[in-house]
Write an enzyme that holds these catalytic residues in place. Sequence first.
Site, short mmCIF file in Angstrom:
data_model
loop_
_atom_site.label_atom_id
_atom_site.label_comp_id
_atom_site.label_asym_id
_atom_site.label_seq_id
_atom_site.Cartn_x
_atom_site.Cartn_y
_atom_site.Cartn_z
N GLU A 18 0.78 -1.24 0.11
CA GLU A 18 -0.01 -0.02 -0.14
C GLU A 18 0.75 1.22 0.03
O GLU A 18 1.78 1.44 0.60
CB GLU A 18 -0.83 0.02 1.35
CG GLU A 18 -2.16 0.41 0.86
CD GLU A 18 -3.13 -0.49 0.07
OE1 GLU A 18 -3.15 -0.06 -1.10
OE2 GLU A 18 -3.35 -1.60 0.38
N HIS A 19 0.50 2.18 -0.82
CA HIS A 19 1.17 3.54 -0.85
C HIS A 19 2.55 3.04 -1.47
O HIS A 19 3.58 3.97 -1.33
CB HIS A 19 1.37 4.25 0.50
CG HIS A 19 -0.16 4.89 0.67
ND1 HIS A 19 -0.20 6.05 0.19
CD2 HIS A 19 -1.27 4.42 1.64
CE1 HIS A 19 -1.70 6.29 0.65
NE2 HIS A 19 -1.96 5.52 1.51
N GLY A 108 -13.27 2.17 -1.72
CA GLY A 108 -11.80 1.82 -1.88
C GLY A 108 -11.84 0.64 -2.68
O GLY A 108 -10.65 -0.12 -2.69
N ASP A 159 -5.34 0.14 -9.98
CA ASP A 159 -6.78 -0.53 -10.14
C ASP A 159 -6.97 -0.98 -11.55
O ASP A 159 -7.78 -2.01 -11.68
CB ASP A 159 -7.74 0.81 -9.89
CG ASP A 159 -7.40 1.24 -8.54
OD1 ASP A 159 -6.83 0.63 -7.63
OD2 ASP A 159 -7.98 2.34 -8.36
P1 ADP Z 1 -13.83 3.81 -5.68
O1 ADP Z 1 -13.23 3.62 -6.76
O2 ADP Z 1 -13.03 3.45 -4.44
O3 ADP Z 1 -15.18 3.33 -5.50
P2 ADP Z 1 -13.92 6.65 -6.51
O4 ADP Z 1 -14.12 7.90 -5.69
O5 ADP Z 1 -12.57 6.33 -7.14
O6 ADP Z 1 -14.39 5.28 -5.48
O7 ADP Z 1 -14.97 6.32 -7.54
C1 ADP Z 1 -16.37 6.47 -7.32
C2 ADP Z 1 -17.15 7.07 -8.17
O8 ADP Z 1 -16.96 6.29 -9.72
C3 ADP Z 1 -18.56 7.52 -8.08
O9 ADP Z 1 -18.76 8.50 -7.29
C4 ADP Z 1 -19.25 7.61 -9.52
O10 ADP Z 1 -19.04 8.84 -10.08
C5 ADP Z 1 -18.50 6.53 -10.45
N1 ADP Z 1 -18.82 5.36 -10.45
C6 ADP Z 1 -18.56 4.05 -10.04
N2 ADP Z 1 -19.23 3.20 -10.15
C7 ADP Z 1 -20.60 3.33 -10.73
C8 ADP Z 1 -21.76 2.99 -11.45
N3 ADP Z 1 -21.83 1.80 -11.23
N4 ADP Z 1 -22.51 3.83 -12.00
C9 ADP Z 1 -22.31 5.17 -11.83
N5 ADP Z 1 -21.13 5.84 -11.45
C10 ADP Z 1 -20.23 4.97 -10.93
MG MG Z 2 -11.68 4.69 -7.58
#
Ligand code: ADP
Ligand code: MG
Length: 372
Positions: A18-19, A108, A159
Site C-alpha cells: 500500500e502506498h 476503496g 486499479d
Molecule cells: P472507488 O473507486 O473507491 O469506488 P472513487 O471515488 O474512485 O471510489 O469512484 C467512485 C465514483 O465512480 C462514483 O462517485 C461515481 O461517479 C463513479 N461510479 C462508480 N461506479 C459507478 C456506477 N456503477 N454507476 C455510475 N457511476 C459509478
Molecule cells: Mg476509484
Amino acid sequence: MEHTVVVRAPGRVNLIGEHTDYNAGLCLPVAIAASTTATATVLPAGPSRLTSAQQDQTWEGTASDAAPGLVSGWAAYAAGVLWALEQAGYAVPPLELHVDSTVPLGSGLSSSAALEAAVAVAAVTAAGLTLDDTLRRSLIAVCRQAETEVAGAPTGGLDQSAILLARPGRALLLDFADGSAVHVPVDVRAAGLEVLVVDTRVSHALTDGGYGSRRAQCEQAAGLLGLTTLREATLADAATLADEVLGRRATHVVSEIVRVEQAVEALRAGDWDRVGGLFTASHVSLRDDFEVSCAELDLVVDTALEAGALGARMTGGGFGGSAIALVPATRAEAVRRAVDTAFARAGLAAPGHLDGTPSAGAGPVDPVTPSR
Ligand code: ADP
Ligand code: MG
C-alpha cells in the site's frame, strides 16, 4: 447490424503493498466477485447514451463531447472512456450503454476503474475487436487516461491493471519500477481459507490532502537521500533521515515493498500463517508509520484478529474505505459477526461484507448475440 454485448468488470482489493505504487514499488491486487456489468447495444447512428442503475443522470453525446473539462459527475468516468478510446485510435460505434454494479461506490474497492473497464471492454467488443492480452494492456492506459484527465482523479494505474489483467485464483504482482505484471497463485479456497472484505462505509476522500501530503513526503524523503524514488532506499537509509516524520514515511514504504516480496514467497510456499502475519504487519506500518488508517479500519483489523483471522489489514489508500482479513473458512461467519458487534457497540453504522476470493478480470459475459 444492431447487436448487444454484456461485459463484467470486477472491483479489486490490494492484498498487500500500500502506498507503494507512486514510489516505484510493488503491490499485489486481486479482482473480487463484486462487479460492474455493462450492457451495450450498437446504434445505427447518432450520439451514444449512457445510463447507470446507481445514478440518475443520463449522458448523451459523441466521444469528442467527453473531452477533458466537458463532463462532470459519474459520466466523466464512463464517457471519458469513449473519449480516451477515440484518442487512442479506436473507432467505437454509437452505443446505448447501461451499467449496473455490485461494487459499492467510494469504498476503496475501485468502483471507478470497474466502471471504466466495463465501458471500455463493452465498447471494443461492440466494435468487433477480440479482447486479447495486447488489447487488455492498451485498455489499461485508456481507462487510466479517462480517470486522470476527464474525471480529474490522479491514479497510478494499479486499479485498472488489476481489473483488466486479473485471473481467478491469482493475484497480480505489479512492479511499478518496470511496469511488469506477474500472476501469483492465491488459492485460498483450496487452503480452506477465505479473504473477507469489510467496507467500513467511511468514505475515503483522496482529495482531502492526506494522500497528496503522503506523496509529497515520499518524494521529499527520496530527494533528501539523493534517490529518484524510495524503491531504491533501504531501511538503513530511512533511519538516517533527520526529520522523524519523513523517517517513518520512508520506513513504511521500504518495509512494505519487502513485505510484498515476502508475501509472494509465502504464497508460493503455501505458508498462509506467514501471509497473514505480513498482512497484519502491513497494517501496523500503515497505522503507525504512514498514519493513513482510521478508528474504523483499526476496529475491523483488531476484531478480526481477536476472532481468529490469520491476518488483517486496511486496503487501499486509507482514511476510510475497506479492510481485508484472511480467515479459516470455518471462522468466516464468526469473524463477520464479531465485526458487526464491534461496530454496533462503537455506535457505528453496520459495515458491508464482501467476498475477496480472487476472481476473473474484465471480459464479455455472453457471446455477441444478434438482437431480435
Ligand atoms: P472507488 O473507486 O473507491 O469506488 P472513487 O471515488 O474512485 O471510489 O469512484 C467512485 C465514483 O465512480 C462514483 O462517485 C461515481 O461517479 C463513479 N461510479 C462508480 N461506479 C459507478 C456506477 N456503477 N454507476 C455510475 N457511476 C459509478
Ligand atoms: Mg476509484
